[in-house]
Scaffold this active site. Structure first.
Site, PDB file in Angstrom:
ATOM      1  N   CYS A 172    -115.915  12.789   1.256  1.00  0.00           N
ATOM      2  CA  CYS A 172    -116.768  11.602   1.205  1.00  0.00           C
ATOM      3  C   CYS A 172    -116.746  10.983  -0.192  1.00  0.00           C
ATOM      4  O   CYS A 172    -116.715  11.681  -1.193  1.00  0.00           O
ATOM      5  CB  CYS A 172    -118.213  11.886   1.586  1.00  0.00           C
ATOM      6  SG  CYS A 172    -118.399  12.583   3.214  1.00  0.00           S
ATOM      7  N   ARG A 209    -111.047  10.343  -0.702  1.00  0.00           N
ATOM      8  CA  ARG A 209    -112.051  11.393  -0.521  1.00  0.00           C
ATOM      9  C   ARG A 209    -112.481  11.552   0.938  1.00  0.00           C
ATOM     10  O   ARG A 209    -113.255  12.456   1.261  1.00  0.00           O
ATOM     11  CB  ARG A 209    -113.282  11.095  -1.372  1.00  0.00           C
ATOM     12  CG  ARG A 209    -112.979  10.982  -2.843  1.00  0.00           C
ATOM     13  CD  ARG A 209    -114.239  10.720  -3.625  1.00  0.00           C
ATOM     14  NE  ARG A 209    -115.096  11.871  -3.625  1.00  0.00           N
ATOM     15  CZ  ARG A 209    -115.034  12.859  -4.502  1.00  0.00           C
ATOM     16  NH1 ARG A 209    -114.139  12.805  -5.462  1.00  0.00           N
ATOM     17  NH2 ARG A 209    -115.850  13.872  -4.437  1.00  0.00           N
ATOM     18  N   TRP A 238    -115.818  11.757   5.300  1.00  0.00           N
ATOM     19  CA  TRP A 238    -114.988  12.832   5.863  1.00  0.00           C
ATOM     20  C   TRP A 238    -115.984  13.690   6.644  1.00  0.00           C
ATOM     21  O   TRP A 238    -116.813  14.382   6.049  1.00  0.00           O
ATOM     22  CB  TRP A 238    -114.320  13.642   4.760  1.00  0.00           C
ATOM     23  CG  TRP A 238    -113.363  14.679   5.269  1.00  0.00           C
ATOM     24  CD1 TRP A 238    -112.051  14.492   5.571  1.00  0.00           C
ATOM     25  CD2 TRP A 238    -113.640  16.059   5.536  1.00  0.00           C
ATOM     26  NE1 TRP A 238    -111.494  15.681   6.008  1.00  0.00           N
ATOM     27  CE2 TRP A 238    -112.455  16.662   5.996  1.00  0.00           C
ATOM     28  CE3 TRP A 238    -114.785  16.848   5.438  1.00  0.00           C
ATOM     29  CZ2 TRP A 238    -112.368  18.001   6.347  1.00  0.00           C
ATOM     30  CZ3 TRP A 238    -114.709  18.187   5.791  1.00  0.00           C
ATOM     31  CH2 TRP A 238    -113.501  18.746   6.236  1.00  0.00           C
ATOM     32  N   ASN A 244    -122.734  12.961  -0.119  1.00  0.00           N
ATOM     33  CA  ASN A 244    -121.476  13.712  -0.173  1.00  0.00           C
ATOM     34  C   ASN A 244    -121.888  15.175  -0.244  1.00  0.00           C
ATOM     35  O   ASN A 244    -122.552  15.573  -1.202  1.00  0.00           O
ATOM     36  CB  ASN A 244    -120.682  13.304  -1.427  1.00  0.00           C
ATOM     37  CG  ASN A 244    -119.488  14.201  -1.670  1.00  0.00           C
ATOM     38  OD1 ASN A 244    -118.996  14.853  -0.752  1.00  0.00           O
ATOM     39  ND2 ASN A 244    -119.026  14.244  -2.890  1.00  0.00           N
ATOM     40  N   GLY A 245    -121.522  15.958   0.762  1.00  0.00           N
ATOM     41  CA  GLY A 245    -121.906  17.375   0.752  1.00  0.00           C
ATOM     42  C   GLY A 245    -122.535  17.764   2.071  1.00  0.00           C
ATOM     43  O   GLY A 245    -122.329  17.086   3.091  1.00  0.00           O
ATOM     44  N   GLU A 300     -95.952  26.963  -0.412  1.00  0.00           N
ATOM     45  CA  GLU A 300     -96.341  25.598  -0.771  1.00  0.00           C
ATOM     46  C   GLU A 300     -95.521  24.580   0.043  1.00  0.00           C
ATOM     47  O   GLU A 300     -96.050  23.553   0.472  1.00  0.00           O
ATOM     48  CB  GLU A 300     -96.139  25.389  -2.281  1.00  0.00           C
ATOM     49  CG  GLU A 300     -96.145  23.952  -2.763  1.00  0.00           C
ATOM     50  CD  GLU A 300     -97.426  23.201  -2.473  1.00  0.00           C
ATOM     51  OE1 GLU A 300     -98.431  23.826  -2.082  1.00  0.00           O
ATOM     52  OE2 GLU A 300     -97.413  21.960  -2.598  1.00  0.00           O
ATOM     53  N   LYS A 305     -96.989  21.481   2.291  1.00  0.00           N
ATOM     54  CA  LYS A 305     -96.602  20.081   2.064  1.00  0.00           C
ATOM     55  C   LYS A 305     -96.104  19.456   3.363  1.00  0.00           C
ATOM     56  O   LYS A 305     -96.491  18.350   3.716  1.00  0.00           O
ATOM     57  CB  LYS A 305     -95.527  20.042   0.968  1.00  0.00           C
ATOM     58  CG  LYS A 305     -95.502  18.888   0.064  1.00  0.00           C
ATOM     59  CD  LYS A 305     -96.604  18.764  -0.980  1.00  0.00           C
ATOM     60  CE  LYS A 305     -97.884  19.393  -0.702  1.00  0.00           C
ATOM     61  NZ  LYS A 305     -98.833  19.673  -1.662  1.00  0.00           N
ATOM     62  N   GLU A 345     -99.028  19.203   6.136  1.00  0.00           N
ATOM     63  CA  GLU A 345    -100.157  18.291   5.949  1.00  0.00           C
ATOM     64  C   GLU A 345     -99.784  16.828   6.076  1.00  0.00           C
ATOM     65  O   GLU A 345    -100.620  16.022   6.471  1.00  0.00           O
ATOM     66  CB  GLU A 345    -100.901  18.556   4.643  1.00  0.00           C
ATOM     67  CG  GLU A 345    -100.186  18.169   3.395  1.00  0.00           C
ATOM     68  CD  GLU A 345    -100.991  18.480   2.119  1.00  0.00           C
ATOM     69  OE1 GLU A 345    -102.225  18.459   2.151  1.00  0.00           O
ATOM     70  OE2 GLU A 345    -100.355  18.751   1.090  1.00  0.00           O
ATOM     71  N   HIS A 371     -89.158  41.741   9.648  1.00  0.00           N
ATOM     72  CA  HIS A 371     -90.322  42.507  10.111  1.00  0.00           C
ATOM     73  C   HIS A 371     -91.114  41.722  11.163  1.00  0.00           C
ATOM     74  O   HIS A 371     -92.245  42.089  11.469  1.00  0.00           O
ATOM     75  CB  HIS A 371     -91.215  42.883   8.916  1.00  0.00           C
ATOM     76  CG  HIS A 371     -90.478  43.695   7.901  1.00  0.00           C
ATOM     77  ND1 HIS A 371     -90.151  45.019   8.103  1.00  0.00           N
ATOM     78  CD2 HIS A 371     -89.953  43.365   6.693  1.00  0.00           C
ATOM     79  CE1 HIS A 371     -89.475  45.472   7.050  1.00  0.00           C
ATOM     80  NE2 HIS A 371     -89.338  44.483   6.192  1.00  0.00           N
ATOM     81  N   LYS A 421    -108.867  14.385  -0.085  1.00  0.00           N
ATOM     82  CA  LYS A 421    -108.240  14.814  -1.331  1.00  0.00           C
ATOM     83  C   LYS A 421    -109.062  15.885  -2.044  1.00  0.00           C
ATOM     84  O   LYS A 421    -108.521  16.849  -2.570  1.00  0.00           O
ATOM     85  CB  LYS A 421    -108.055  13.591  -2.238  1.00  0.00           C
ATOM     86  CG  LYS A 421    -107.438  13.897  -3.585  1.00  0.00           C
ATOM     87  CD  LYS A 421    -105.973  14.198  -3.434  1.00  0.00           C
ATOM     88  CE  LYS A 421    -105.278  14.451  -4.760  1.00  0.00           C
ATOM     89  NZ  LYS A 421    -104.062  15.265  -4.544  1.00  0.00           N
TER      90      LYS A 421
END
Ligand code: M6R
Length: 617
Positions: free
Chosen positions: A2, A28, A73, A99-100, A495, A499, A502, A518, A612
């Site tokens: 947010c 955000r 968000w 926000n939160g 990583e 990438k 997402e 394995h 983000k």
């Protein structure tokens, strides 16, 4: 998670200002948006699902000097117009953005509903304006109980310049905030009072000090076109402003807090897309310069911190997502280069490590945004045990940067795309530099990294990106993709998977090459794309053998390596940079992920379900 912006001041286009500012906070969160403007007709609210980027600021031209806006968000409650912020009280006068998370919202909602409050959304946020409204109703009685001194403490500054609200809105916000559990940043306004009131316990809020008024926002890009002078709100603080003066105070005691004005250095231009279609590609390309900037550290400080790692009784590296992969790579840097053992944990798992912490321990917290809730929580745990914290961050003035005992900035400049690219390589560069400093070879480390930066500059030419685009074209229809690595290329394999997942939504998984036999090798079918991250190091033969095993099961092998090998069906050449190989090997993957997203019709800058800055746990 947010984005919030509020403005109060002399300008009469507050609606336009906050909408334009909100567009720069869209990283955000971007599932819905909302704007509230205080006008002559009262507070006018508009909100809807969808991206704020699609909203025309000139639709908010009605004269207003006090406005706020929010891009969401979703945490609690689905993506609907009713759940979009701002939320209002029953009388429509108290307006709030959050926000939160308000963790005890169910209990508060039941309490308020029993008192006759009606709720129209399924969010946690909606309890805030209702509780403020309730606190205002009760304030006459409470003021007597709490005494006149506290009432004056609530906002002595502008009281002499603006009509004193009655009952006191700021005091009601403060009392309401004291009942909330969780990590949050809120901004509130009231139809009868020309004030912006904000409070923070966990989620970032920054005041922008402009010539004509004040902004309060989640991050500086929101107001950077109007001012580069900021004041940071710390946890447990609130702020009240009428646009002419401002008062910071302790949320709990009401005691006034002094704040310094700080000039920030990121220019508005740096956070524009420029010639690029997407921030992600722009930020990938910026690695031509950003690694050299990361290396440009204060030598004495790096040497002191290297000493601190060597002296610490237990060094722990924490971060989330991509930053966590930089920490994992650093485990290898410290082991291979400095022969020194450190411990890595994803920040969200660090809670269970507290038994190992002592006052002599050191936590290294790595973060691009400097606002990640789990990383902040890990810092809190370390500090509670008396341990020291070193932060490696990108965002200046962020919570992690300010709360750490020592801070190193990676100087990558604003990273706007949700997918972290240049921040990762900057973090790894700083960690590699420290590893060299630990063995008294800082100049060698600097030279190695500057040579790497120069090699990346040469590598990132149009022919190179076009070649990777052809590989993306070839594999774009694949439903699964596997990446293998060994040594410091193992965290880069993990990583790589993040990438690709997402931004392109292709199922991608990273493995340590030796782990394939394995279990995971059962997934390989004829034509399955498999990427091998290879260096020119002691484990090169092992990872090549693993690629041969994949090829024997039908895998289509894409090698990212300094030298060609017969096992590669496609070879993406990278420079041979010795200990910095992990830094260069991840860059072709970033480009591949970008093109996979674009070719599959996805927006790489704003992937679904993500934001983000992850400011909730
Ligand atoms: O701001 P931070 O570096 O603390 O963020 C950590 C993660 O949320 C972040 O790296 C995330 O995994 C990115 N989307 C990865 O590209």
């Amino acid at each position: 998670m947010c984005g919030i912006i509020g403005y109060v001041g002399r300008r009469t286009d507050a609606g336009v200002l906050v909408v334009e500012g909100l567009k720069r906070l869209e990283y955000r969160g971007y599932d819905s948006w909302g704007v509230a403007c205080k006008t002559e007709e009262g507070i006018v609210i508009r909100k809807d699902v969808g991206k704020i980027s699609a909203v025309n600021p000139s639709d908010f031209l009605q004269p207003s000097s006090l406005a706020m806006a929010h891009t969401r968000w979703a945490t609690h409650g689905g993506v609907t117009p009713e759940n979009a912020h701002p939320h209002v009280s029953c009388d429509g006068k108290v307006v709030v953005v959050l926000n939160g998370i308000i963790e005890n919202f169910e209990e508060l909602r039941a309490e308020l509903a029993a008192k006759g409050h009606r709720f129209v959304s399924t969010t946690d946020t909606e309890v805030i304006p209702h509780l403020i409204e309730e606190e205002m109703k009760n304030e006459g009685q409470r003021t007597e109980d709490l005494g006149q001194r506290e009432k004056e403490n609530a906002f002595p500054g502008p009281r002499s310049q603006v009509p004193s609200p009655s009952p006191d809105f700021a005091a009601a916000v403060r009392r309401a905030c004291l009942r909330f559990e969780g990590r949050f940043g809120i901004v509130a306004m009231h139809a009868d009072v020309p004030l912006l009131v904000a409070a923070r316990t966990g989620s970032p809020l920054i005041v922008g000090v402009a010539e004509d008024g004040y902004f309060i926002a989640s991050d500086t890009p929101a107001f950077i076109r109007s001012t580069a002078t900021v004041q940071y709100l710390d946890d447990g603080e609130m702020v009240v402003t009428d646009g002419q003066s401002i008062l910071f105070s302790d949320l709990r005691t009401g005691e006034e807090r002094e704040k310094r004005e700080i000039a920030i250095t990121w220019s508005a231009a740096e956070s524009q897309k420029g010639e690029y279609e997407h921030y992600m590609l722009k930020e990938i390309m910026e690695q031509k310069q950003s690694i050299a900037r990361a290396v440009n550290q204060d030598i004495d400080q790096i040497e002191t911190l290297a000493r601190a790692i060597l002296d610490a009784q237990g060094t722990f590296l924490v971060g989330c997502g991509t930053a966590a992969k930089a920490c994992m790579a650093a485990e290898y840097f410290f082991s291979v280069i400095a022969g020194h053992h450190v411990n890595f944990a994803p920040a969200s798992e660090f809670k269970l490590y507290h038994r190992f912490l002592k006052p002599e321990s050191l936590l290294i917290a790595v973060s691009q945004s400097g606002e990640t809730a789990d990383t902040l929580e890990a810092m809190k745990i370390a500090k509670s045990k008396g341990a020291k914290v070193l932060a490696i961050v990108n965002a200046e003035g962020s919570s992690i940067a300010r709360e750490a005992d020592y801070t190193l900035h990676i100087n990558a400049g604003p990273e706007r795309a949700v997918a972290s690219t240049k921040a990762l390589t900057g973090q790894m560069a700083v960690l590699l530099l420290i590893a060299y400093a630990m063995i008294g070879k800082l100049p060698k480390g600097r030279t190695r990294l500057l040579e790497t930066a120069a090699a990346i500059n040469d590598m990132l030419n149009p022919r190179y990106t076009e070649f990777i685009e052809t590989i993306a074209e070839r594999i774009q229809q694949s439903s699964d993709l596997y990446i293998i690595g060994k040594g410091w290329n193992y965290p880069m394999a993990l990583e790589s998977a993040i990438k690709i997942q997402e931004v392109s939504y292709v199922h991608a998984e990273g493995f340590a090459g030796g782990e394939l036999k394995h279990g995971p090798i059962a997934l390989i079918e004829k034509g399955t794309p498999c990427i091998a991250l290879v260096g020119n190091d002691e484990v090169r033969t092992d990872i090549v053998s693993n690629a041969i095993e994949l090829k024997a099961r039908g895998g289509f092998i894409i090698g990212i390596a300094p030298a060609r090998n017969d096992v590669f069906d496609e070879w993406i050449k990278v420079p041979d940079v010795d200990t910095a190989q992990a830094i260069v090997n991840i860059i072709p993957i970033q480009i591949l992920a970008y093109f996979l997203a674009v070719k599959r019709g996805k927006d790489p800058d704003m992937p679904r379900n993500l934001a983000k800055s992850v400011t909730v746990k």
